[in-house]
Design a protein around this motif. Structure first.
Motif, PDB file in Angstrom:
ATOM      1  N   ALA A  66      38.092  36.892  22.924  1.00  0.00           N
ATOM      2  CA  ALA A  66      37.169  38.024  23.044  1.00  0.00           C
ATOM      3  C   ALA A  66      36.610  38.410  21.674  1.00  0.00           C
ATOM      4  CB  ALA A  66      37.882  39.212  23.687  1.00  0.00           C
ATOM      5  N   ALA A  67      37.465  38.381  20.657  1.00  0.00           N
ATOM      6  CA  ALA A  67      37.010  38.710  19.307  1.00  0.00           C
ATOM      7  C   ALA A  67      35.970  37.710  18.816  1.00  0.00           C
ATOM      8  CB  ALA A  67      38.202  38.740  18.356  1.00  0.00           C
ATOM      9  N   LEU A  68      36.171  36.443  19.102  1.00  0.00           N
ATOM     10  CA  LEU A  68      35.222  35.412  18.668  1.00  0.00           C
ATOM     11  C   LEU A  68      33.878  35.558  19.381  1.00  0.00           C
ATOM     12  CD1 LEU A  68      37.696  32.397  18.453  1.00  0.00           C
ATOM     13  CD2 LEU A  68      36.702  33.688  16.556  1.00  0.00           C
ATOM     14  N   LEU A  69      33.918  36.009  20.638  1.00  0.00           N
ATOM     15  CA  LEU A  69      32.669  36.338  21.323  1.00  0.00           C
ATOM     16  C   LEU A  69      31.981  37.505  20.618  1.00  0.00           C
ATOM     17  CD1 LEU A  69      33.942  36.002  24.968  1.00  0.00           C
ATOM     18  CD2 LEU A  69      31.789  35.000  24.177  1.00  0.00           C
ATOM     19  N   GLY A  70      32.768  38.532  20.274  1.00  0.00           N
ATOM     20  CA  GLY A  70      32.207  39.723  19.666  1.00  0.00           C
ATOM     21  C   GLY A  70      31.553  39.461  18.322  1.00  0.00           C
ATOM     22  N   CYS A  71      32.152  38.573  17.522  1.00  0.00           N
ATOM     23  CA  CYS A  71      31.556  38.289  16.210  1.00  0.00           C
ATOM     24  C   CYS A  71      30.732  37.001  16.221  1.00  0.00           C
ATOM     25  CB  CYS A  71      32.622  38.270  15.120  1.00  0.00           C
ATOM     26  SG  CYS A  71      33.934  37.078  15.328  1.00  0.00           S
ATOM     27  N   GLU A  93      40.274  32.265  33.892  1.00  0.00           N
ATOM     28  CA  GLU A  93      40.445  33.396  32.980  1.00  0.00           C
ATOM     29  C   GLU A  93      39.545  33.259  31.763  1.00  0.00           C
ATOM     30  OE1 GLU A  93      45.093  34.676  33.697  1.00  0.00           O
ATOM     31  OE2 GLU A  93      44.688  32.764  32.676  1.00  0.00           O
ATOM     32  N   ALA A  94      39.456  32.047  31.240  1.00  0.00           N
ATOM     33  CA  ALA A  94      38.582  31.821  30.081  1.00  0.00           C
ATOM     34  C   ALA A  94      37.128  32.106  30.436  1.00  0.00           C
ATOM     35  CB  ALA A  94      38.740  30.384  29.591  1.00  0.00           C
ATOM     36  N   ARG A  95      36.705  31.633  31.606  1.00  0.00           N
ATOM     37  CA  ARG A  95      35.326  31.889  32.018  1.00  0.00           C
ATOM     38  C   ARG A  95      35.062  33.380  32.180  1.00  0.00           C
ATOM     39  NH1 ARG A  95      33.590  30.620  38.042  1.00  0.00           N
ATOM     40  NH2 ARG A  95      34.825  32.539  38.256  1.00  0.00           N
ATOM     41  N   GLU A  96      36.025  34.090  32.771  1.00  0.00           N
ATOM     42  CA  GLU A  96      35.818  35.512  33.021  1.00  0.00           C
ATOM     43  C   GLU A  96      35.770  36.323  31.730  1.00  0.00           C
ATOM     44  OE1 GLU A  96      34.960  36.984  35.855  1.00  0.00           O
ATOM     45  OE2 GLU A  96      34.903  34.980  36.751  1.00  0.00           O
ATOM     46  N   ILE A  97      36.454  35.872  30.687  1.00  0.00           N
ATOM     47  CA  ILE A  97      36.326  36.524  29.382  1.00  0.00           C
ATOM     48  C   ILE A  97      34.874  36.447  28.910  1.00  0.00           C
ATOM     49  CG2 ILE A  97      36.992  36.401  26.944  1.00  0.00           C
ATOM     50  CD1 ILE A  97      39.730  35.310  27.940  1.00  0.00           C
ATOM     51  N   ILE A  98      34.254  35.283  29.079  1.00  0.00           N
ATOM     52  CA  ILE A  98      32.854  35.110  28.674  1.00  0.00           C
ATOM     53  C   ILE A  98      31.940  35.961  29.542  1.00  0.00           C
ATOM     54  CG2 ILE A  98      30.993  33.452  28.331  1.00  0.00           C
ATOM     55  CD1 ILE A  98      33.148  31.272  28.056  1.00  0.00           C
ATOM     56  N   TYR A  99      32.155  35.937  30.858  1.00  0.00           N
ATOM     57  CA  TYR A  99      31.339  36.753  31.748  1.00  0.00           C
ATOM     58  C   TYR A  99      31.454  38.240  31.380  1.00  0.00           C
ATOM     59  CZ  TYR A  99      30.424  32.981  35.179  1.00  0.00           C
ATOM     60  OH  TYR A  99      29.998  31.835  35.807  1.00  0.00           O
ATOM     61  N   GLN A 100      32.666  38.696  31.076  1.00  0.00           N
ATOM     62  CA  GLN A 100      32.887  40.107  30.751  1.00  0.00           C
ATOM     63  C   GLN A 100      32.080  40.524  29.534  1.00  0.00           C
ATOM     64  OE1 GLN A 100      34.410  42.296  32.523  1.00  0.00           O
ATOM     65  NE2 GLN A 100      34.458  44.034  31.112  1.00  0.00           N
ATOM     66  N   ALA A 101      31.831  39.582  28.630  1.00  0.00           N
ATOM     67  CA  ALA A 101      31.084  39.892  27.407  1.00  0.00           C
ATOM     68  C   ALA A 101      29.591  40.059  27.655  1.00  0.00           C
ATOM     69  CB  ALA A 101      31.305  38.788  26.367  1.00  0.00           C
ATOM     70  N   ALA A 102      29.095  39.609  28.798  1.00  0.00           N
ATOM     71  CA  ALA A 102      27.648  39.561  29.013  1.00  0.00           C
ATOM     72  C   ALA A 102      26.982  40.921  28.864  1.00  0.00           C
ATOM     73  CB  ALA A 102      27.351  38.969  30.386  1.00  0.00           C
ATOM     74  N   ALA A 103      27.577  41.948  29.479  1.00  0.00           N
ATOM     75  CA  ALA A 103      26.952  43.271  29.451  1.00  0.00           C
ATOM     76  C   ALA A 103      27.054  43.936  28.083  1.00  0.00           C
ATOM     77  CB  ALA A 103      27.589  44.169  30.514  1.00  0.00           C
ATOM     78  N   TYR A 104      27.968  43.473  27.252  1.00  0.00           N
ATOM     79  CA  TYR A 104      28.189  44.096  25.945  1.00  0.00           C
ATOM     80  C   TYR A 104      27.523  43.338  24.804  1.00  0.00           C
ATOM     81  CZ  TYR A 104      31.390  46.854  28.641  1.00  0.00           C
ATOM     82  OH  TYR A 104      31.907  47.689  29.598  1.00  0.00           O
ATOM     83  N   MET A 105      27.415  42.037  24.930  1.00  0.00           N
ATOM     84  CA  MET A 105      26.789  41.230  23.890  1.00  0.00           C
ATOM     85  C   MET A 105      25.363  40.834  24.255  1.00  0.00           C
ATOM     86  SD  MET A 105      29.179  41.298  21.765  1.00  0.00           S
ATOM     87  CE  MET A 105      28.271  40.369  20.546  1.00  0.00           C
ATOM     88  N   CYS A 200      38.143  44.418  22.457  1.00  0.00           N
ATOM     89  CA  CYS A 200      38.153  43.388  21.413  1.00  0.00           C
ATOM     90  C   CYS A 200      36.740  42.939  21.056  1.00  0.00           C
ATOM     91  CB  CYS A 200      38.989  42.195  21.862  1.00  0.00           C
ATOM     92  SG  CYS A 200      40.743  42.560  22.058  1.00  0.00           S
ATOM     93  N   ILE A 201      35.876  42.819  22.045  1.00  0.00           N
ATOM     94  CA  ILE A 201      34.489  42.430  21.798  1.00  0.00           C
ATOM     95  C   ILE A 201      33.795  43.465  20.918  1.00  0.00           C
ATOM     96  CG2 ILE A 201      32.217  42.181  22.907  1.00  0.00           C
ATOM     97  CD1 ILE A 201      33.761  40.972  25.321  1.00  0.00           C
ATOM     98  N   LEU A 202      33.932  44.748  21.271  1.00  0.00           N
ATOM     99  CA  LEU A 202      33.255  45.806  20.528  1.00  0.00           C
ATOM    100  C   LEU A 202      33.843  45.975  19.130  1.00  0.00           C
ATOM    101  CD1 LEU A 202      32.868  48.470  23.367  1.00  0.00           C
ATOM    102  CD2 LEU A 202      31.099  46.961  22.448  1.00  0.00           C
ATOM    103  N   GLY A 206      31.583  45.291  15.622  1.00  0.00           N
ATOM    104  CA  GLY A 206      31.569  46.188  14.477  1.00  0.00           C
ATOM    105  C   GLY A 206      30.402  47.139  14.368  1.00  0.00           C
ATOM    106  N   SER A 207      29.501  47.144  15.345  1.00  0.00           N
ATOM    107  CA  SER A 207      28.301  47.982  15.224  1.00  0.00           C
ATOM    108  C   SER A 207      28.176  49.019  16.330  1.00  0.00           C
ATOM    109  CB  SER A 207      27.044  47.094  15.232  1.00  0.00           C
ATOM    110  OG  SER A 207      26.915  46.430  16.482  1.00  0.00           O
ATOM    111  N   CYS A 208      29.226  49.202  17.115  1.00  0.00           N
ATOM    112  CA  CYS A 208      29.130  50.061  18.299  1.00  0.00           C
ATOM    113  C   CYS A 208      30.263  51.078  18.324  1.00  0.00           C
ATOM    114  CB  CYS A 208      29.168  49.216  19.575  1.00  0.00           C
ATOM    115  SG  CYS A 208      27.953  47.898  19.652  1.00  0.00           S
TER     116      CYS A 208
END
Length: 407
Positions: A66-71, A93-105, A200-202, A206-208
């Motif tokens: 999740a952190a690597l997606l965020g940065c 689970e790995a795919r869903e981590i990426i999907y979860q990031a969609a609305a935030y990244m 972890c993504i947010l 670092g900007s939110c």
């Protein structure tokens, strides 16, 4: 040199299937051995073995991905996705981590990660597409998503697309339907894990900071402790750097204090009535002209045997009295003690002060002030009318909606 890796780092990277023998890392170990030594000894020995940073291996993998997606570290994501799959993270689970990031990244920044993940899956012989995990329909996604919002952030989120400026209503509708209805309702990860992923993504982005603070509170609400969040940030340190690490931990510390304060807040009348030990009493119609919203009055001690009159005053969410002054030629004034819920008081020329059960305030005679509930909570206080000579109240202008909404 490769031999400069500690035995623990060598063992851990071998277990993960990464390091100087892996296709992804071998080139850098040859061209930049000092950097890779520093990285691997720190990340896979010091951080891995630090007791105050320990996470169960699967949770650690989720946090780091999740952190690597965020940065936006796509190459490192590919390396550590392989490591995560080698240590028990399921492809779903790995795919869903990426999907979860969609609305935030944003979807545009997520597409390269999906492409990279699918390539890793294909190389491992995993058949695509993976099992579908959506649970909502076009007709119920907003309502289902809104229920998740209420679970995480409280009753104030219910049907929140009906309030605010027109653009805010539209955005609130999208948040409920898309961010929460399309993603949080999916299978593959439970709500606690999805909220941890979002944190972890947010934090890594670092900007939110405002959104990060909200989701720290959300994490605590769904059962992810402050200790877990700090352990997650410590594990992210090698990948997101020290400034973001320090900022994230500061946000966790600040948000926890706010959550503790807000634990007294409730918009639910039945919940509040159980907390309101002095009782709500009857609607305060005699003074309704001096209040915005409904207030209630319950006499506690008003007979002539007591030199001080005591009332329990209850305010519905958003209710407050007008600015007013207690006058007296000698003595007089008022003291209040919060007994349930959460509210505000303010003396003219000073900042508004938040109140929770046990907090007290004194208003000397001649001082202009107001008090009332927060917008998202019922509020009760005992009011002590202090004895004095020639006492009276002067009611002044209301506390305007514009002023109140900025508190």
């Amino acid at each position: 040199m490769i031999s400069d890796l500690t035995q623990i780092a060598e063992k851990n990277t071998s277990t993960l299937g990464i390091g100087h023998t892996s296709a992804q890392d071998s080139a850098l170990f040859k061209s930049d051995p000092e950097f890779m030594r520093n990285l691997y000894n720190f990340a896979y020995d010091e951080v891995f073995m630090e007791k105050k940073a320990y996470l169960e291996p699967k949770i650690r993998s989720i946090v780091i991905l999740a952190a690597l997606l965020g940065c936006q570290c796509g190459e490192e994501f590919t390396v550590l996705l392989t490591a995560a799959l080698n240590t028990g993270l399921a492809p779903i689970e790995a795919r869903e981590i990426i999907y979860q990031a969609a609305a935030y990244m944003g979807c545009a920044r997520i597409r390269p990660f999906l492409t990279a993940a699918n390539q890793v899956f294909t190389e491992r012989g995993i058949t695509l597409p993976l099992e579908a995990k959506g649970t909502t329909t076009a007709e119920n996604r907003r309502e289902k998503g809104n229920q998740i919002q209420i679970t995480i952030f409280g009753e104030g989120m219910r049907n929140n697309w009906n309030t605010g400026k027109p653009w805010r209503q539209t955005l609130n509708s999208w948040l409920a339907a898309n961010c929460f209805g399309d993603y949080y309702t999916r299978g593959g990860l439970d709500i606690k894990t999805r909220e941890l992923v979002t944190f972890c993504i947010l934090a890594a982005d670092g900007s939110c900071a405002p959104q990060l603070a909200s989701h720290i509170a959300g994490n605590i609400t769904v059962g992810n402790t402050k200790d877990l969040l700090i352990r997650a940030v410590l594990n992210m340190t090698p990948y997101i750097g020290y400034p973001r690490t320090l900022n994230a931990i500061a946000c966790v510390e600040a948000a926890e204090q706010k959550v503790q304060m807000n634990s007294y807040e409730t918009t639910d009348a039945e919940t509040f009535d159980r907390q309101n030990i002095f009782g709500k009493g009857t609607e305060n119609t005699a003074f309704s002209a001096y209040f915005i919203g409904k207030s209630y009055l319950n006499p506690v001690k008003t007979d002539s045997s007591s030199p001080v009159a005591i009332f329990n005053v209850t305010f519905e969410p958003g209710c407050r009295n007008n600015w007013h002054i207690h006058h007296a030629s000698s003595g007089g004034g008022q003291m209040i003690i919060c007994t349930a819920g959460s509210g505000w008081y303010q003396i003219e020329g000073h900042e508004a002060v938040s109140m929770k059960p046990g907090d007290a305030a004194y208003f000397p005679p001649g001082i202009k002030h107001w008090h009332g509930a927060k917008a998202n909570s019922w509020f009760s206080h005992l009011a002590f009318e202090l004895p004095g000579e020639n006492t009276s109240n002067e009611w002044l202008e209301p506390v305007s909606d514009d002023f109140y909404s900025k508190l």
